[in-house]
Enzyme design. Sequence first.
Site, PDB file in Angstrom:
ATOM      1  N   CYS A   4      11.181   4.061 -13.995  1.00 40.35           N
ATOM      2  CA  CYS A   4      10.742   4.880 -12.794  1.00 40.35           C
ATOM      3  C   CYS A   4      11.437   4.883 -11.625  1.00 40.35           C
ATOM      4  O   CYS A   4      11.558   5.939 -10.852  1.00 40.35           O
ATOM      5  CB  CYS A   4       9.262   5.047 -12.781  1.00 40.35           C
ATOM      6  SG  CYS A   4       8.677   3.272 -12.349  1.00 40.35           S
ATOM      7  N   LYS A  30      -1.640  -1.594 -19.101  1.00 41.22           N
ATOM      8  CA  LYS A  30      -1.603  -1.129 -17.990  1.00 41.22           C
ATOM      9  C   LYS A  30      -2.051   0.203 -18.061  1.00 41.22           C
ATOM     10  O   LYS A  30      -1.778   1.119 -18.987  1.00 41.22           O
ATOM     11  CB  LYS A  30      -0.009  -1.121 -17.971  1.00 41.22           C
ATOM     12  CG  LYS A  30       0.627  -0.493 -16.499  1.00 41.22           C
ATOM     13  CD  LYS A  30       1.988  -0.379 -16.226  1.00 41.22           C
ATOM     14  CE  LYS A  30       2.222   0.413 -15.017  1.00 41.22           C
ATOM     15  NZ  LYS A  30       3.883   0.104 -14.724  1.00 41.22           N
ATOM     16  N   CYS A  65      11.569  -1.057 -16.444  1.00 44.19           N
ATOM     17  CA  CYS A  65      10.990   0.112 -16.331  1.00 44.19           C
ATOM     18  C   CYS A  65      12.230   1.134 -16.000  1.00 44.19           C
ATOM     19  O   CYS A  65      13.314   0.685 -15.353  1.00 44.19           O
ATOM     20  CB  CYS A  65      10.034   0.197 -15.624  1.00 44.19           C
ATOM     21  SG  CYS A  65       8.820   1.761 -15.779  1.00 44.19           S
ATOM     22  N   TYR A  96       1.347  -9.896  -3.830  1.00 41.30           N
ATOM     23  CA  TYR A  96       2.130  -9.659  -2.654  1.00 41.30           C
ATOM     24  C   TYR A  96       1.826 -10.663  -1.764  1.00 41.30           C
ATOM     25  O   TYR A  96       2.322 -11.171  -0.643  1.00 41.30           O
ATOM     26  CB  TYR A  96       1.896  -8.152  -2.107  1.00 41.30           C
ATOM     27  CG  TYR A  96       2.549  -7.424  -3.257  1.00 41.30           C
ATOM     28  CD1 TYR A  96       3.915  -6.835  -3.039  1.00 41.30           C
ATOM     29  CD2 TYR A  96       1.727  -6.660  -3.987  1.00 41.30           C
ATOM     30  CE1 TYR A  96       4.539  -5.927  -4.221  1.00 41.30           C
ATOM     31  CE2 TYR A  96       2.157  -5.572  -4.786  1.00 41.30           C
ATOM     32  CZ  TYR A  96       3.369  -5.457  -5.110  1.00 41.30           C
ATOM     33  OH  TYR A  96       3.962  -4.586  -5.919  1.00 41.30           O
ATOM     34  N   SER A 138      -0.203  -3.152  -5.311  1.00 41.31           N
ATOM     35  CA  SER A 138       0.057  -2.557  -4.083  1.00 41.31           C
ATOM     36  C   SER A 138      -0.950  -2.016  -3.359  1.00 41.31           C
ATOM     37  O   SER A 138      -1.364  -2.322  -2.292  1.00 41.31           O
ATOM     38  CB  SER A 138       1.210  -1.713  -4.212  1.00 41.31           C
ATOM     39  OG  SER A 138       1.033  -0.469  -5.054  1.00 41.31           O
ATOM     40  N   ARG A 153       4.628   3.182  -5.256  1.00 42.20           N
ATOM     41  CA  ARG A 153       5.676   4.405  -5.355  1.00 42.20           C
ATOM     42  C   ARG A 153       6.248   4.735  -4.468  1.00 42.20           C
ATOM     43  O   ARG A 153       7.392   5.450  -4.269  1.00 42.20           O
ATOM     44  CB  ARG A 153       4.903   5.372  -6.165  1.00 42.20           C
ATOM     45  CG  ARG A 153       4.400   4.934  -7.549  1.00 42.20           C
ATOM     46  CD  ARG A 153       3.460   6.040  -8.266  1.00 42.20           C
ATOM     47  NE  ARG A 153       2.972   5.543  -9.522  1.00 42.20           N
ATOM     48  CZ  ARG A 153       2.385   5.973 -10.162  1.00 42.20           C
ATOM     49  NH1 ARG A 153       1.649   7.147 -10.037  1.00 42.20           N
ATOM     50  NH2 ARG A 153       1.698   5.388 -11.453  1.00 42.20           N
ATOM     51  N   ARG A 191       1.337   9.812 -15.235  1.00 38.02           N
ATOM     52  CA  ARG A 191       1.771   9.104 -16.240  1.00 38.02           C
ATOM     53  C   ARG A 191       0.695   8.804 -17.366  1.00 38.02           C
ATOM     54  O   ARG A 191       1.094   7.896 -18.094  1.00 38.02           O
ATOM     55  CB  ARG A 191       2.027   7.623 -15.662  1.00 38.02           C
ATOM     56  CG  ARG A 191       3.062   7.516 -14.568  1.00 38.02           C
ATOM     57  CD  ARG A 191       3.785   6.327 -14.342  1.00 38.02           C
ATOM     58  NE  ARG A 191       4.492   6.011 -13.044  1.00 38.02           N
ATOM     59  CZ  ARG A 191       5.505   6.403 -12.576  1.00 38.02           C
ATOM     60  NH1 ARG A 191       6.122   7.434 -13.179  1.00 38.02           N
ATOM     61  NH2 ARG A 191       5.957   6.093 -11.454  1.00 38.02           N
ATOM     62  N   CYS A 205       8.945   7.197 -16.521  1.00 37.46           N
ATOM     63  CA  CYS A 205       9.296   5.677 -16.876  1.00 37.46           C
ATOM     64  C   CYS A 205      10.247   5.967 -18.102  1.00 37.46           C
ATOM     65  O   CYS A 205      10.319   4.905 -18.852  1.00 37.46           O
ATOM     66  CB  CYS A 205       8.135   4.830 -17.059  1.00 37.46           C
ATOM     67  SG  CYS A 205       6.941   4.941 -15.596  1.00 37.46           S
ATOM     68  N   GLU A 257      -3.727  -2.474 -27.433  1.00 40.21           N
ATOM     69  CA  GLU A 257      -2.305  -2.530 -26.905  1.00 40.21           C
ATOM     70  C   GLU A 257      -1.982  -4.061 -26.939  1.00 40.21           C
ATOM     71  O   GLU A 257      -0.737  -4.362 -27.142  1.00 40.21           O
ATOM     72  CB  GLU A 257      -2.481  -2.099 -25.531  1.00 40.21           C
ATOM     73  CG  GLU A 257      -2.466  -0.512 -25.426  1.00 40.21           C
ATOM     74  CD  GLU A 257      -1.079   0.081 -25.656  1.00 40.21           C
ATOM     75  OE1 GLU A 257      -0.070  -0.658 -26.009  1.00 40.21           O
ATOM     76  OE2 GLU A 257      -0.817   1.393 -25.425  1.00 40.21           O
ATOM     77  N   LYS A 284      -3.115  -5.079 -15.790  1.00 38.96           N
ATOM     78  CA  LYS A 284      -2.807  -4.459 -14.552  1.00 38.96           C
ATOM     79  C   LYS A 284      -3.361  -3.209 -14.314  1.00 38.96           C
ATOM     80  O   LYS A 284      -3.448  -2.319 -15.054  1.00 38.96           O
ATOM     81  CB  LYS A 284      -1.206  -4.330 -14.463  1.00 38.96           C
ATOM     82  CG  LYS A 284      -0.597  -3.687 -13.125  1.00 38.96           C
ATOM     83  CD  LYS A 284       0.699  -3.172 -13.235  1.00 38.96           C
ATOM     84  CE  LYS A 284       1.164  -2.656 -12.321  1.00 38.96           C
ATOM     85  NZ  LYS A 284       2.407  -1.976 -12.613  1.00 38.96           N
TER      86      LYS A 284
HETATM   87  C1  PBG Z   1       7.001   0.321 -12.625  1.00 41.62           C
HETATM   88  C2  PBG Z   1       5.994  -0.357 -12.203  1.00 41.62           C
HETATM   89  C3  PBG Z   1       4.989   0.134 -11.404  1.00 41.62           C
HETATM   90  C4  PBG Z   1       4.359  -1.020 -10.800  1.00 41.62           C
HETATM   91  C5  PBG Z   1       4.866  -2.194 -11.507  1.00 41.62           C
HETATM   92  N1  PBG Z   1       5.891  -1.480 -11.931  1.00 41.62           N
HETATM   93  C6  PBG Z   1       4.706   1.317 -10.626  1.00 41.62           C
HETATM   94  C7  PBG Z   1       4.053   2.404 -11.860  1.00 41.62           C
HETATM   95  O1  PBG Z   1       3.752   2.176 -12.947  1.00 41.62           O
HETATM   96  O2  PBG Z   1       3.821   3.667 -11.226  1.00 41.62           O
HETATM   97  C8  PBG Z   1       3.199  -1.025  -9.831  1.00 41.62           C
HETATM   98  C9  PBG Z   1       2.969  -2.279  -9.135  1.00 41.62           C
HETATM   99  C10 PBG Z   1       2.108  -2.184  -7.713  1.00 41.62           C
HETATM  100  O3  PBG Z   1       1.423  -1.003  -7.649  1.00 41.62           O
HETATM  101  O4  PBG Z   1       2.135  -3.023  -7.107  1.00 41.62           O
HETATM  102  N2  PBG Z   1       6.544   1.194 -13.744  1.00 41.62           N
END
Ligand code: PBG
Length: 327
Positions: free
Chosen positions: A121, A194, A119, A312, A273, A204, A216, A129, A232, A247
Amino acid sequence: MELSSRPRRLRSNPNLRKMVRETRMDKSSLVYPMFVVEGRNIKEEIPSMYGQYRYSVDRMEEKLTELMDAGVTNVMLFGIPAHKDEAGSGAYAQDGIVQQGFRKAKEVCPQMYLIGDVCMCEYTSHGHCGVLRGQDVDNDQTLKLLAKTALSQVQAGADMVAPSDMMDGRVGAIRRMLDENHYENIPIMAYSVKFASSFYGPFRDAADSAPAFGDRKTYQMDYHNRREAIKEAMLDVAEGADILMVKPAMAYGDLIREVKDQTNLPMASYSVSGEYAMVKTTAAAGFIDEKRIMCEMAVSAYRAGTDIYITYFAKELAKCMEEGKIG
Ligand code: PBG
């Protein structure tokens, strides 16, 4: 009392409960997301994710060894560059931070399977992104950079790439680039489904990748949509994805199941996260039992159809699996 069926009968003994268990899991299916940062001798805690750290390349070995010892054999690397620019050039630099991370990981822990999150970003000054045209991300220009990014990660040692940008056509663009460079056996795990989700907030912070303006929503999916998730996923299948991902995981079990049932590719889900941070902070306040909640969330993701679980909590879950608490 005459009852034709007594479901409790199969719950009456712990051995029996395990025998009839429907969801089985194994630590070989866990993937640990790891942040690599520029600098030396750095292991700094991510404020919004207690117990998670950013590592400089020279400090990666201790974490990789710790994971290996716990039976976690797969990691996904995220790079956090010192400098960001409009075009996210750090994402595809030969000596970019994540590329250095792959080289180091291969050197110090060759048994570890390495996955690259592809990615822009973390590398763009505006936090989006891809590259911008006006206020929006230019899809087709971004595809070229994503393909370059994937190739540079593989050249540095990534065993698999995982595009998370949500541009249209990225799986095909990356597949072509890898094939042209004789990496036809490097698999693509597509972040197919996603969503534009608030569950990514702590990430972030960790990656300093929040968009500088806007959001986004012109590329990540609207979380009201279920049928679009299938669209998708099918597009990614057609473009040559090897593994599909949904995700976040926790609030999206319905879609893990739906995509699993409608395709024949292995299914990954990413417990992101925000899921992690919610468990950690609520447990720290004493309101929930961290370990049990973590196990219950993981089992629910597998029960929904997950084959590969990105989390995690990978190390802690591996321990629970080892001890037979779950699985
Ligand atoms: C990159 C990316 C993101 C995450 C994984 N790859 C952030 C986003 O899309 O803003 C999020 C992972 C997480 O929150 O643990 N684009």
